[in-house]
Design an enzyme around this catalytic site. Structure first.
Site, PDB file in Angstrom:
ATOM      1  N   TRP A 105     -32.123 -52.236  79.110  1.00  0.00           N
ATOM      2  CA  TRP A 105     -30.882 -51.544  79.283  1.00  0.00           C
ATOM      3  C   TRP A 105     -30.378 -50.432  78.165  1.00  0.00           C
ATOM      4  CZ3 TRP A 105     -29.644 -50.721  84.209  1.00  0.00           C
ATOM      5  CH2 TRP A 105     -28.424 -49.805  84.215  1.00  0.00           C
ATOM      6  N   ASN A 153     -25.835 -44.802  84.336  1.00  0.00           N
ATOM      7  CA  ASN A 153     -24.277 -44.828  85.189  1.00  0.00           C
ATOM      8  C   ASN A 153     -24.656 -43.752  86.423  1.00  0.00           C
ATOM      9  OD1 ASN A 153     -22.317 -46.367  83.622  1.00  0.00           O
ATOM     10  ND2 ASN A 153     -23.156 -44.981  82.044  1.00  0.00           N
ATOM     11  N   HIS A 186     -29.563 -47.374  91.148  1.00  0.00           N
ATOM     12  CA  HIS A 186     -28.748 -48.309  90.725  1.00  0.00           C
ATOM     13  C   HIS A 186     -27.310 -47.573  90.735  1.00  0.00           C
ATOM     14  CE1 HIS A 186     -26.852 -51.423  88.184  1.00  0.00           C
ATOM     15  NE2 HIS A 186     -26.139 -50.483  87.574  1.00  0.00           N
ATOM     16  N   HIS A 209     -28.498 -59.569  80.161  1.00  0.00           N
ATOM     17  CA  HIS A 209     -27.659 -59.097  78.844  1.00  0.00           C
ATOM     18  C   HIS A 209     -27.517 -60.389  77.851  1.00  0.00           C
ATOM     19  CE1 HIS A 209     -27.070 -55.114  80.754  1.00  0.00           C
ATOM     20  NE2 HIS A 209     -26.312 -55.694  81.709  1.00  0.00           N
ATOM     21  N   GLU A 211     -31.694 -55.530  83.377  1.00  0.00           N
ATOM     22  CA  GLU A 211     -30.875 -54.829  82.377  1.00  0.00           C
ATOM     23  C   GLU A 211     -31.333 -55.606  81.076  1.00  0.00           C
ATOM     24  OE1 GLU A 211     -26.766 -54.151  83.896  1.00  0.00           O
ATOM     25  OE2 GLU A 211     -27.409 -53.703  85.895  1.00  0.00           O
ATOM     26  N   LYS A 271     -23.880 -44.268  90.208  1.00  0.00           N
ATOM     27  CA  LYS A 271     -22.924 -45.112  90.827  1.00  0.00           C
ATOM     28  C   LYS A 271     -22.014 -44.095  91.735  1.00  0.00           C
ATOM     29  CE  LYS A 271     -23.331 -48.190  86.605  1.00  0.00           C
ATOM     30  NZ  LYS A 271     -23.081 -48.439  85.490  1.00  0.00           N
ATOM     31  N   GLU A 312     -23.151 -57.735  91.553  1.00  0.00           N
ATOM     32  CA  GLU A 312     -22.072 -58.548  91.294  1.00  0.00           C
ATOM     33  C   GLU A 312     -21.063 -59.015  92.241  1.00  0.00           C
ATOM     34  OE1 GLU A 312     -20.543 -56.292  87.853  1.00  0.00           O
ATOM     35  OE2 GLU A 312     -22.445 -56.553  86.688  1.00  0.00           O
ATOM     36  N   ASP A 339     -31.100 -56.580  77.499  1.00  0.00           N
ATOM     37  CA  ASP A 339     -30.820 -56.345  76.158  1.00  0.00           C
ATOM     38  C   ASP A 339     -30.690 -57.596  75.312  1.00  0.00           C
ATOM     39  OD1 ASP A 339     -28.078 -56.665  77.137  1.00  0.00           O
ATOM     40  OD2 ASP A 339     -27.955 -54.492  77.003  1.00  0.00           O
ATOM     41  N   ASN A 386     -28.111 -57.600  92.672  1.00  0.00           N
ATOM     42  CA  ASN A 386     -28.333 -57.609  91.352  1.00  0.00           C
ATOM     43  C   ASN A 386     -27.041 -58.421  90.789  1.00  0.00           C
ATOM     44  OD1 ASN A 386     -29.796 -56.469  88.805  1.00  0.00           O
ATOM     45  ND2 ASN A 386     -27.804 -55.314  88.492  1.00  0.00           N
TER      46      ASN A 386
HETATM   47  C1  GLA Z   1     -23.275 -53.911  84.318  1.00  0.00           C
HETATM   48  C2  GLA Z   1     -23.762 -52.878  85.314  1.00  0.00           C
HETATM   49  C3  GLA Z   1     -24.606 -51.816  84.396  1.00  0.00           C
HETATM   50  C4  GLA Z   1     -23.792 -51.567  83.227  1.00  0.00           C
HETATM   51  C5  GLA Z   1     -23.752 -52.596  82.436  1.00  0.00           C
HETATM   52  C6  GLA Z   1     -22.825 -52.412  81.075  1.00  0.00           C
HETATM   53  O1  GLA Z   1     -24.519 -54.920  83.978  1.00  0.00           O
HETATM   54  O2  GLA Z   1     -24.689 -53.435  86.371  1.00  0.00           O
HETATM   55  O3  GLA Z   1     -24.588 -50.796  85.390  1.00  0.00           O
HETATM   56  O4  GLA Z   1     -22.831 -50.806  83.721  1.00  0.00           O
HETATM   57  O5  GLA Z   1     -22.826 -53.638  83.179  1.00  0.00           O
HETATM   58  O6  GLA Z   1     -23.094 -51.099  80.560  1.00  0.00           O
END
Ligand code: GLA
Length: 364
Positions: free
Chosen positions: A319, A76, A112, A242, A271, A79, A161, A273, A204
């Site tokens: 992640w 985080n 990031h 994710h 990221e 950011k 995003e 997971d 991303n």
């Molecule tokens: C998105 C963001 C990450 C993080 C995840 C949730 O994927 O890119 O930075 O905040 O959400 O943790």
């Protein structure tokens, strides 16, 4: 004396691997470190100060990171909400500490993220002004932040995003889009390149490796094609991934990565997971789920290696380090265990799965 006698038999290192050795033999059963199995970055997202589970405050986390990973992303801490507490104030103390730790330990750092619609400073969400005001804010942010870290980071998620999940996918209604219009995207990439000419620049996004993704990836690739045609700098696409144990399919991943590869752009799994309790059926992580997750990590990594040629491999980042750190349980309101290490820092079968995936394709 007693200790000297006992130690050779059982050494339980802080990584959680059990290393069993007889007095005659220094044999080890620890699997090879992930980064040693790859010639592209294998990364992990880590909390930094002032988060309580900061990498920099935890020797247990540091031991895992040192062993298995070659690349770090601040989960985080880079950011905008945390780097820019007031319009004219930038705060780099904690992010700098991560970069210094990484350097000291021979790791690279991925930035990031420069531009996102979430985790914005409150002053920005309340701000009013014309397009010029917001252009100025964005420009100053990227110049200052990417400029501050210039030469220290290998790459940046410049924009995160920016497109919607709708069909057809379109520009997300963000503070930047509302106030500047679609031109904010180009502005962001040009400013990032100017501020740090050596960092690779990524776009991303989530859910673009399959399932609900094709239309969103298609929209992103329209932007990419336009950028490439007009020499707007962009080097790659970050697939957040994710994911869970079923979706997306490997064929969908292959297709999605392939579209980026055909354009000559880099592919990062940015990221990763792997949720195992998406249907909220399990109160604990069972051996069967662990096995499923192990296979899934192996399959994803193998698919990446099979689809993305060596020169376009931007890397794979998981992640979070331990299941105790993962954002999934809190965000999705369920128990889950999506990462490679458990909350007590023990390696899970998922780690072996990741290693197997890396070993499944011969290195060039
Ligand atoms: C998105 C963001 C990450 C993080 C995840 C949730 O994927 O890119 O930075 O905040 O959400 O943790």
């Amino acid at each position: 004396m007693f200790l000297r006698f006992l130690l050779p038999w059982i050494v339980c290192c802080s990584t959680g691997y059990v290393i069993a050795a007889s007095p005659k033999e220094e044999a080890t059963t620890a699997p090879p470190a992930l980064q040693a199995l790859a010639d592209f970055p294998i990364g992990v997202a880590v909390p930094i100060d002032p988060w309580p589970n900061s990498l920099l405050k935890s020797s247990g986390r540091q031991a895992l990171v040192e062993r298995d990973f070659g690349s770090l992303t601040a989960e985080n801490g880079m950011k905008m909400a945390y780097l820019r507490p007031a319009p004219g104030v930038f705060f780099f103390l904690y992010a700098d500490a991560l970069v210094a730790w990484a350097k000291q330990h021979g790791k690279v750092v991925h930035g990031h993220t420069l531009v996102w619609h979430k985790q914005l400073p409150e002053w920005l969400t309340k701000m009013e002004g014309d397009a010029e005001t917001f252009r100025g804010l964005l420009q100053r942010h990227i110049r200052t932040v990417a400029g501050h870290f210039a030469g220290e980071l290998v790459s940046w998620d410049v924009v995160n995003e920016a497109f919607t999940d709708d069909t057809p996918s379109t520009y997300r209604d963000t503070v930047w889009y509302r106030n500047i219009g679609p031109a904010y995207l180009e502005l962001a990439y040009r400013e990032a390149r100017a501020a740090d000419p050596h960092a690779e620049l990524y776009y991303n996004d989530y859910d673009i490796s399959g399932a609900i993704g094709p239309q969103k990836l298609g929209r992103i690739l329209e932007m990419v094609d336009d950028f490439l045609a007009r020499q707007v700098p962009i080097d790659g696409i970050g697939f957040q991934m994710h994911i869970d144990t079923d979706r997306p399919t490997l064929a969908q991943m292959r297709e999605a990565f392939g579209k980026v590869v055909r354009r000559g752009l880099k592919v990062r799994i940015s990221e990763l997971d792997v949720s195992v309790n998406q249907d909220k059926k399990y109160p604990t992580l069972t051996p069967a789920l662990e096995a499923l997750q192990k296979q899934r990590y192996a399959d994803v990594v193998r698919t990446y290696l099979e689809t993305v040629p060596p020169k376009l491999r931007g890397g794979i980042t998981v992640w979070g380090l331990t299941d105790g750190d993962s954002w999934i349980p809190g965000f999705k309101n369920r128990a889950d265990w999506p990462l490679l290490f458990d909350a007590e820092y023990h390696a899970k079968p998922a780690l072996d799965g990741f290693a197997e995936g890396l070993q499944s394709v011969q290195r060039p």
